[in-house]
Design a protein around this motif. Structure first.
Motif, PDB file in Angstrom:
ATOM      1  N   HIS A  17      41.615  42.624  48.048  1.00  0.00           N
ATOM      2  CA  HIS A  17      41.969  43.698  47.109  1.00  0.00           C
ATOM      3  C   HIS A  17      41.847  43.209  45.666  1.00  0.00           C
ATOM      4  CE1 HIS A  17      43.056  46.529  50.187  1.00  0.00           C
ATOM      5  NE2 HIS A  17      44.043  45.782  50.654  1.00  0.00           N
ATOM      6  N   GLY A  18      42.261  41.963  45.421  1.00  0.00           N
ATOM      7  CA  GLY A  18      42.120  41.395  44.084  1.00  0.00           C
ATOM      8  C   GLY A  18      40.659  41.271  43.688  1.00  0.00           C
ATOM      9  N   TYR A  19      39.834  40.843  44.626  1.00  0.00           N
ATOM     10  CA  TYR A  19      38.383  40.714  44.394  1.00  0.00           C
ATOM     11  C   TYR A  19      37.771  42.086  44.085  1.00  0.00           C
ATOM     12  CZ  TYR A  19      33.463  39.894  45.777  1.00  0.00           C
ATOM     13  OH  TYR A  19      32.093  39.821  45.831  1.00  0.00           O
ATOM     14  N   TYR A  20      38.164  43.077  44.853  1.00  0.00           N
ATOM     15  CA  TYR A  20      37.665  44.440  44.637  1.00  0.00           C
ATOM     16  C   TYR A  20      38.033  44.943  43.244  1.00  0.00           C
ATOM     17  CZ  TYR A  20      37.141  49.500  45.305  1.00  0.00           C
ATOM     18  OH  TYR A  20      36.776  50.825  45.159  1.00  0.00           O
ATOM     19  N   ASN A  21      39.276  44.651  42.837  1.00  0.00           N
ATOM     20  CA  ASN A  21      39.772  45.170  41.558  1.00  0.00           C
ATOM     21  C   ASN A  21      39.115  44.511  40.345  1.00  0.00           C
ATOM     22  OD1 ASN A  21      41.489  47.021  42.784  1.00  0.00           O
ATOM     23  ND2 ASN A  21      43.202  45.557  42.873  1.00  0.00           N
ATOM     24  N   LEU A  22      38.435  43.364  40.551  1.00  0.00           N
ATOM     25  CA  LEU A  22      37.704  42.746  39.432  1.00  0.00           C
ATOM     26  C   LEU A  22      36.671  43.725  38.868  1.00  0.00           C
ATOM     27  CD1 LEU A  22      37.011  39.150  40.838  1.00  0.00           C
ATOM     28  CD2 LEU A  22      38.679  39.786  39.076  1.00  0.00           C
ATOM     29  N   GLY A  23      36.135  44.569  39.729  1.00  0.00           N
ATOM     30  CA  GLY A  23      35.137  45.528  39.303  1.00  0.00           C
ATOM     31  C   GLY A  23      35.678  46.645  38.443  1.00  0.00           C
ATOM     32  N   ASN A  24      37.006  46.790  38.401  1.00  0.00           N
ATOM     33  CA  ASN A  24      37.597  47.817  37.538  1.00  0.00           C
ATOM     34  C   ASN A  24      37.461  47.439  36.064  1.00  0.00           C
ATOM     35  OD1 ASN A  24      38.385  49.270  39.792  1.00  0.00           O
ATOM     36  ND2 ASN A  24      40.424  48.323  39.879  1.00  0.00           N
ATOM     37  N   ASP A  25      37.412  46.144  35.791  1.00  0.00           N
ATOM     38  CA  ASP A  25      37.328  45.672  34.407  1.00  0.00           C
ATOM     39  C   ASP A  25      35.913  45.281  33.993  1.00  0.00           C
ATOM     40  OD1 ASP A  25      40.130  45.907  34.195  1.00  0.00           O
ATOM     41  OD2 ASP A  25      40.394  43.922  35.103  1.00  0.00           O
ATOM     42  N   SER A  26      35.054  45.050  34.981  1.00  0.00           N
ATOM     43  CA  SER A  26      33.700  44.583  34.652  1.00  0.00           C
ATOM     44  C   SER A  26      32.701  45.158  35.644  1.00  0.00           C
ATOM     45  CB  SER A  26      33.662  43.056  34.687  1.00  0.00           C
ATOM     46  OG  SER A  26      32.340  42.595  34.598  1.00  0.00           O
ATOM     47  N   VAL A  27      31.711  45.890  35.130  1.00  0.00           N
ATOM     48  CA  VAL A  27      30.680  46.468  35.990  1.00  0.00           C
ATOM     49  C   VAL A  27      29.946  45.372  36.751  1.00  0.00           C
ATOM     50  CG1 VAL A  27      28.512  47.776  36.002  1.00  0.00           C
ATOM     51  CG2 VAL A  27      30.382  48.467  34.481  1.00  0.00           C
ATOM     52  N   GLU A  28      29.728  44.236  36.090  1.00  0.00           N
ATOM     53  CA  GLU A  28      28.991  43.140  36.724  1.00  0.00           C
ATOM     54  C   GLU A  28      29.700  42.592  37.965  1.00  0.00           C
ATOM     55  OE1 GLU A  28      29.652  43.297  33.480  1.00  0.00           O
ATOM     56  OE2 GLU A  28      27.629  43.830  32.781  1.00  0.00           O
ATOM     57  N   LYS A  29      31.009  42.813  38.034  1.00  0.00           N
ATOM     58  CA  LYS A  29      31.774  42.258  39.152  1.00  0.00           C
ATOM     59  C   LYS A  29      32.038  43.279  40.258  1.00  0.00           C
ATOM     60  CE  LYS A  29      33.790  38.404  36.676  1.00  0.00           C
ATOM     61  NZ  LYS A  29      34.983  37.585  36.390  1.00  0.00           N
ATOM     62  N   ARG A  30      31.472  44.473  40.118  1.00  0.00           N
ATOM     63  CA  ARG A  30      31.631  45.455  41.183  1.00  0.00           C
ATOM     64  C   ARG A  30      30.866  45.014  42.430  1.00  0.00           C
ATOM     65  NH1 ARG A  30      30.903  51.082  37.687  1.00  0.00           N
ATOM     66  NH2 ARG A  30      32.899  50.878  36.570  1.00  0.00           N
ATOM     67  N   ILE A  31      31.444  45.276  43.571  1.00  0.00           N
ATOM     68  CA  ILE A  31      30.786  44.898  44.829  1.00  0.00           C
ATOM     69  C   ILE A  31      29.521  45.728  45.021  1.00  0.00           C
ATOM     70  CG2 ILE A  31      31.064  44.780  47.350  1.00  0.00           C
ATOM     71  CD1 ILE A  31      34.120  44.451  46.798  1.00  0.00           C
ATOM     72  N   VAL A  32      29.642  47.030  44.791  1.00  0.00           N
ATOM     73  CA  VAL A  32      28.483  47.920  44.883  1.00  0.00           C
ATOM     74  C   VAL A  32      28.056  48.276  43.465  1.00  0.00           C
ATOM     75  CG1 VAL A  32      27.610  50.134  45.728  1.00  0.00           C
ATOM     76  CG2 VAL A  32      29.274  48.823  47.096  1.00  0.00           C
ATOM     77  N   ASN A  68      20.062  43.544  44.999  1.00  0.00           N
ATOM     78  CA  ASN A  68      20.111  42.277  45.721  1.00  0.00           C
ATOM     79  C   ASN A  68      21.516  41.682  45.728  1.00  0.00           C
ATOM     80  OD1 ASN A  68      17.407  42.490  46.240  1.00  0.00           O
ATOM     81  ND2 ASN A  68      16.764  41.086  44.601  1.00  0.00           N
ATOM     82  N   LEU A  69      22.181  41.697  44.566  1.00  0.00           N
ATOM     83  CA  LEU A  69      23.551  41.186  44.500  1.00  0.00           C
ATOM     84  C   LEU A  69      24.494  42.069  45.304  1.00  0.00           C
ATOM     85  CD1 LEU A  69      25.545  39.125  43.427  1.00  0.00           C
ATOM     86  CD2 LEU A  69      25.744  40.480  41.317  1.00  0.00           C
ATOM     87  N   THR A  70      24.239  43.382  45.268  1.00  0.00           N
ATOM     88  CA  THR A  70      25.056  44.298  46.066  1.00  0.00           C
ATOM     89  C   THR A  70      24.953  43.972  47.547  1.00  0.00           C
ATOM     90  OG1 THR A  70      24.926  46.112  44.473  1.00  0.00           O
ATOM     91  CG2 THR A  70      25.356  46.717  46.765  1.00  0.00           C
TER      92      THR A  70
END
Length: 582
Positions: A530-545, A551-553
């Motif tokens: 959940h913490g890893y997922y939430n990194l994407g809330n602050d940074s687009v580059e860290k979104r899982i999808v 390729n990164l996705t």
């Protein structure tokens, strides 16, 4: 690392190879015992990825300074491609940092092994008898039995996954006074079913409505044959019939929790077959039972107390604080005498025994451990035997206690619980604390959809990943793929590092007989995800999808798909389903 060898096992092998090399070079003497050497994560992740105590454990028997041995080991371990650095901490602990490729290899191992990732051969096929529940057959299963039932069942599954053969056993206490009380209670319901007046249940009998169907069945089978007959004519028969009916009810209740035993052992059959007499003779032949008089009770001696010669087991020879009677003054077996024979019987077909008991039985732990040690170790090494005590669960509804009394018939059954909150919630909740710690079970809180509810928190992690995978396929036509996992960065690998601990958690939990460790790990893994997922809330580059980087996705989807696999593996050990939608 081979395809079926997980990371911690592989590095234990690398460490052994390094020690072998030092022995071959004459740096270390041969034949050092390595059983206490460990490879595990350091307590502080900033110190590295893996840590070993090898130099600290082996230095003294090797006649070396720990730091000198550590330096020699570091030189060997640094030769491994998977090790990016090896450092000595304090007096001689060794911390290793691994190259990213090591963690990527482990992700591939999870994908390859799937449901078998974490399965271990540590048990070596040895047989463990796990006895759990063993409630008196006097009524349906209630919440007083639930925690021990879940702990025992999860332990049995865990031990099997860790390479043991497991016998799941239930000991039916059908030889004591309580089943005579059951038979008398059933007789009243039998007369009621015949229309001979409304049942009036005297004090001390079982008043629950659950005996009405038993009475009806007895009336259908025997008519009014025993309605006015003296007790001596029907008591033994009604005892057998009522116990059989209660055991059918208990099996059905346990099945609602997903629990099925392999063996049901009857105390009455044990005694009828003469097993306690055999055990007494066996012990007498070895000088472990003698006829003696118990000491008077401590404190003020009761007026009716008088010294009586009884057969006593020499449990003081096996760390108990006094010798214990195996028979009462009327010649019947004490609970201890019957239990002693029962455990002796169990040990004939198992390499190790585990009993799951309620905490109210704590006072009998020493004596039964003494008996098992005496009876299984007289000719050699004693059969390993552990007793796990399980504290009662306090039932609450919105913070208010729910009263329950088995004798009054006013209790919350396991069937009631499963119907209200579901099997998975009941099972997982029972494993969210150590068994010997007090537990509250609040009907409202266990179904809350919040991070404070560990059942929801873990289930939601799995469902969230499944949702993410479905969405990526539908909207981007992207599948999880290992093809580009070299793109994964530090934050991604931190999740992989935690996931890689699952096999060692399984082995340590099995060795300690503590299935709650798996539940704790799943909660930690869910929190990390959940913490890893939430990194994407602050940074687009860290979104899982991320639609801008297919390729990164695909690499990140591969990573979280392996996390989902481990959640499924762990929940399966606990007897809980991993849901895909919430």
């Amino acid at each position: 690392m081979s395809d079926n060898q997980t990371l911690y096992a592989a590095f234990a092998g690398h460490l052994n190879a390094a020690l072998d090399a030092l022995e071959a070079a004459g740096t270390l003497p041969g034949g050092l015992k390595r059983a206490a050497v460990t490879v595990e994560p350091p307590r502080d992740p900033s110190h590295g990825d893996l840590a070993t105590n090898a130099a600290m454990v082996l230095a003294k028997p090797a006649g070396m300074k720990p730091r000198d041995l550590a330096e020699a080991l570091v030189a060997e371990l640094s030769k491994l491609d998977a090790v990016s650095s090896a450092e000595i901490a304090g007096p001689g602990f060794i911390n290793l940092r691994l190259a990213p490729a090591a963690w990527l290899t482990e992700l591939n191992a999870i994908a390859s092994l799937g449901a078998d990732y974490g399965r271990s051969a540590m048990g070596g096929g040895t047989t463990v008898n796990v006895e759990y529940v063993s409630a008196n057959p006097t009524g349906p299963m209630h919440m007083g039995h639930c925690r021990g039932a879940v702990v025992g069942d999860a332990l049995a599954t865990l031990l099997e996954y860790a390479g043991h053969k497991v016998i799941k056993e239930y000991y039916v206490n059908d030889a004591g006074a309580q089943v005579q009380v059951l038979a008398r209670s059933a007789h009243i319901r039998y007369r009621e079913a015949l229309g001979l007046g409304e049942a009036v249940i005297p004090e001390g009998l079982y008043p629950g409505d659950y005996l009405k169907p038993v009475g009806a069945k007895l009336a259908e089978e025997f008519g009014d044959q025993y309605a006015e007959a003296p007790e001596a004519e029907w008591l033994a028969l009604f005892r057998v019939k009522a116990v059989a009916a209660m055991m059918d009810m208990i099996r059905a209740d346990l099945a609602q929790l997903g629990i099925r035993h392999d063996v049901f052992s009857s105390e009455a059959e044990l005694q009828a077959s003469g097993k306690p007499d055999e055990a007494e003779k066996w012990l007498r032949d070895r000088g472990l039972v003698y006829d003696g008089v118990l000491e008077a009770p401590k404190g003020k001696t009761p007026e009716d107390w008088e010294p009586v010669e009884l057969p006593l087991f020499k449990s003081t020879q096996f760390d108990d604080d006094q010798d214990r009677p195996i028979k009462k003054s009327d010649g019947t077996w004490t609970y201890f005498g019957a239990d002693l024979a029962y455990h002796f019987q169990k040990a004939q077909s198992a390499d190790a025994l585990v009993d799951i008991w309620g905490a109210d039985h704590a006072g009998t732990v020493k004596r039964i451990k003494a008996a098992v040690k005496a009876m299984t170790g007289a000719e050699g090494e004693a059969t390993p035997f552990e007793i796990k005590l399980v504290q009662m669960v306090q039932l609450l509804r919105d913070g208010e206690p729910v009263k329950m009394s088995k004798r009054s018939g006013n209790f919350i059954t396991i069937a009631d619980m499963v119907e209200e909150v579901g099997k998975d919630v009941v099972r997982f909740t029972m494993l969210t604390r150590k068994p010997d710690a007090q537990m509250d079970f609040d009907f409202a809180k266990v179904v809350e959809t919040s991070k404070d509810n560990p059942v929801f928190y873990v289930q939601y992690a799995h469902a969230r990943i499944c949702s993410m995978l479905r969405k990526a396929r539908a909207e981007m036509q992207v599948e999880p793929s290992a093809q580009h996992i070299s793109l994964l960065g530090e934050d991604d690998l931190a999740l992989a590092k935690l996931a890689a601990q699952f096999p060692r958690i399984v082995e340590s939990a099995a060795a300690a007989r503590e299935p709650h460790r798996v539940a704790f790990f799943l909660n930690d893994l869910a929190a990390a995800f959940h913490g890893y997922y939430n990194l994407g809330n602050d940074s687009v580059e860290k979104r899982i999808v991320n639609a801008s980087d297919v390729n990164l996705t695909s690499a990140r989807l591969f990573l979280v798909a392996q996390v989902a696999q481990l959640v499924r593996n762990g929940l399966a050990l606990l007897g809980v389903e991993a849901v895909e939608e919430m």
